[in-house]
Motif scaffolding. Structure first.
Motif, PDB file in Angstrom:
ATOM      1  N   GLY A 239       0.791  -1.230   0.000  1.00 40.55           N
ATOM      2  CA  GLY A 239       0.000   0.000   0.000  1.00 40.55           C
ATOM      3  C   GLY A 239       0.818   1.271   0.000  1.00 40.55           C
ATOM      4  N   ILE A 240       2.089   1.183  -0.383  1.00 38.58           N
ATOM      5  CA  ILE A 240       2.934   2.376  -0.440  1.00 38.58           C
ATOM      6  C   ILE A 240       2.824   2.955  -1.848  1.00 38.58           C
ATOM      7  N   PRO A 241       2.416   4.207  -1.971  1.00 44.01           N
ATOM      8  CA  PRO A 241       2.269   4.786  -3.306  1.00 44.01           C
ATOM      9  C   PRO A 241       3.615   4.948  -4.018  1.00 44.01           C
ATOM     10  N   VAL A 242       3.557   4.892  -5.349  1.00 49.18           N
ATOM     11  CA  VAL A 242       4.751   4.987  -6.181  1.00 49.18           C
ATOM     12  C   VAL A 242       4.653   6.210  -7.084  1.00 49.18           C
ATOM     13  N   VAL A 243       5.731   6.972  -7.130  1.00 50.48           N
ATOM     14  CA  VAL A 243       5.882   8.053  -8.102  1.00 50.48           C
ATOM     15  C   VAL A 243       6.853   7.531  -9.152  1.00 50.48           C
ATOM     16  N   ASP A 244       6.405   7.471 -10.393  1.00 46.70           N
ATOM     17  CA  ASP A 244       7.168   6.868 -11.491  1.00 46.70           C
ATOM     18  C   ASP A 244       7.790   7.958 -12.357  1.00 46.70           C
ATOM     19  N   ALA A 245       9.105   8.108 -12.292  1.00 48.43           N
ATOM     20  CA  ALA A 245       9.803   9.155 -13.041  1.00 48.43           C
ATOM     21  C   ALA A 245       9.649   8.980 -14.545  1.00 48.43           C
ATOM     22  N   ASP A 246       9.627   7.740 -15.023  1.00 47.95           N
ATOM     23  CA  ASP A 246       9.485   7.516 -16.464  1.00 47.95           C
ATOM     24  C   ASP A 246       8.102   7.946 -16.938  1.00 47.95           C
ATOM     25  N   ALA A 247       7.072   7.659 -16.155  1.00 41.14           N
ATOM     26  CA  ALA A 247       5.721   8.095 -16.508  1.00 41.14           C
ATOM     27  C   ALA A 247       5.651   9.623 -16.536  1.00 41.14           C
ATOM     28  N   ILE A 248       6.314  10.257 -15.583  1.00 43.96           N
ATOM     29  CA  ILE A 248       6.354  11.723 -15.560  1.00 43.96           C
ATOM     30  C   ILE A 248       7.054  12.234 -16.820  1.00 43.96           C
ATOM     31  N   ALA A 249       8.165  11.621 -17.190  1.00 39.34           N
ATOM     32  CA  ALA A 249       8.894  12.034 -18.391  1.00 39.34           C
ATOM     33  C   ALA A 249       8.016  11.916 -19.635  1.00 39.34           C
ATOM     34  N   ARG A 250       7.259  10.828 -19.724  1.00 34.91           N
ATOM     35  CA  ARG A 250       6.355  10.654 -20.879  1.00 34.91           C
ATOM     36  C   ARG A 250       5.313  11.762 -20.920  1.00 34.91           C
ATOM     37  N   GLN A 251       4.744  12.100 -19.772  1.00 32.59           N
ATOM     38  CA  GLN A 251       3.726  13.153 -19.716  1.00 32.59           C
ATOM     39  C   GLN A 251       4.318  14.510 -20.092  1.00 32.59           C
TER      40      GLN A 251
ATOM     41  N   ILE B 178      16.783  19.161 -20.433  1.00 33.18           N
ATOM     42  CA  ILE B 178      15.406  19.627 -20.581  1.00 33.18           C
ATOM     43  C   ILE B 178      14.497  18.900 -19.592  1.00 33.18           C
ATOM     44  N   LEU B 179      14.611  17.586 -19.536  1.00 29.26           N
ATOM     45  CA  LEU B 179      13.654  16.783 -18.763  1.00 29.26           C
ATOM     46  C   LEU B 179      13.927  16.704 -17.263  1.00 29.26           C
ATOM     47  N   HIS B 180      15.168  16.492 -16.867  1.00 31.35           N
ATOM     48  CA  HIS B 180      15.441  16.194 -15.457  1.00 31.35           C
ATOM     49  C   HIS B 180      14.965  17.256 -14.471  1.00 31.35           C
ATOM     50  N   PRO B 181      15.177  18.546 -14.725  1.00 30.45           N
ATOM     51  CA  PRO B 181      14.653  19.533 -13.765  1.00 30.45           C
ATOM     52  C   PRO B 181      13.120  19.500 -13.666  1.00 30.45           C
ATOM     53  N   LEU B 182      12.468  19.285 -14.802  1.00 33.84           N
ATOM     54  CA  LEU B 182      11.003  19.225 -14.797  1.00 33.84           C
ATOM     55  C   LEU B 182      10.503  17.955 -14.106  1.00 33.84           C
ATOM     56  N   ILE B 183      11.210  16.848 -14.295  1.00 32.08           N
ATOM     57  CA  ILE B 183      10.848  15.603 -13.613  1.00 32.08           C
ATOM     58  C   ILE B 183      10.987  15.793 -12.103  1.00 32.08           C
ATOM     59  N   ALA B 184      12.072  16.412 -11.681  1.00 32.76           N
ATOM     60  CA  ALA B 184      12.286  16.666 -10.247  1.00 32.76           C
ATOM     61  C   ALA B 184      11.164  17.532  -9.687  1.00 32.76           C
ATOM     62  N   GLN B 185      10.838  18.608 -10.388  1.00 36.75           N
ATOM     63  CA  GLN B 185       9.778  19.521  -9.941  1.00 36.75           C
ATOM     64  C   GLN B 185       8.441  18.784  -9.812  1.00 36.75           C
ATOM     65  N   GLU B 186       8.096  18.008 -10.822  1.00 38.89           N
ATOM     66  CA  GLU B 186       6.842  17.257 -10.800  1.00 38.89           C
ATOM     67  C   GLU B 186       6.856  16.193  -9.704  1.00 38.89           C
ATOM     68  N   SER B 187       8.010  15.574  -9.476  1.00 41.71           N
ATOM     69  CA  SER B 187       8.132  14.558  -8.426  1.00 41.71           C
ATOM     70  C   SER B 187       7.855  15.160  -7.059  1.00 41.71           C
TER      71      SER B 187
END
Length: 184
Positions: free
Chosen positions: A32-44, A85-94
């Motif tokens: 029951g521990i929620p998961v934040v998926d960096a790859d899914a964020i990158a796709r979005q 391009i992606l990594h800072p935005l992935i971090a922010q969204e995470s």
């Protein structure tokens, strides 16, 4: 708990086809521990309308993931540019997603990402789990994934061809009716 996140965050990493997503799903469903998926964020972020899309289009001329993989595979600078391009935005969204999960009552979160060590993001986490699999198993998974992608592309192409055929039939019928009226 680190300063970066408001609750304990456990990193889950591993190489391509190592089983990260399988482990993440098990943790989420069994514990029951929620998961934040960096790859899914990158796709979005990189799809049309995503926050990274304009910069990716400006630099690479495409948002197609397969095309981008081809470009960055042999070009180290292109890979660095895409990551910049992606990594800072992935971090922010995470950070945002972890905060949302905390607001929903989560007491800890799993952060699934392939490049936690390479990017240094592991330093922001409370713990790190590395998933590994034998090379032959990883190759088998990659083959299956590729077969699934090819099957999806085939089905999409069939749907598109069927739609084009139906559209052409409709246009032909309209033209036939028009010609009948004109000949009367």
């Amino acid at each position: 708990m680190t300063q970066a996140f408001a609750i304990p965050v456990i990193g889950l990493t591993g190489g391509i086809a190592s089983g990260k997503s399988t482990v993440a799903k098990l943790i989420e469903t069994k514990l029951g521990i929620p998961v934040v998926d960096a790859d899914a964020i990158a796709r979005q972020l990189s799809q049309p309308g995503g926050k990274a899309a304009p910069k990716i289009l400006a630099r690479f001329g495409t948002l197609d993931r397969a095309e981008l993989r081809k470009v960055i595979f042999g070009d180290i600078q292109a890979k660095k540019d895409l990551e910049a391009i992606l990594h800072p935005l992935i971090a922010q969204e995470s950070y945002q997603r972890v905060a949302e999960l905390k607001a929903q009552g989560a007491t800890r979160v799993i952060y699934e990402a392939a490049l936690l060590v390479e990017t240094g993001r592991y330093k922001e986490l409370d713990a790190l789990v590395c998933v590994e699999a034998p090379p032959e198993k990883r190759i088998e998974r990659l083959r299956k994934d590729e077969e699934k992608k090819m099957e999806k592309e085939r089905k999409d192409a069939e749907k598109k061809a069927e739609k084009e055929r139906k559209d052409a039939e409709k246009e032909a019928e309209k033209l036939r009716k028009k010609m009948e009226k004109e000949s009367e």
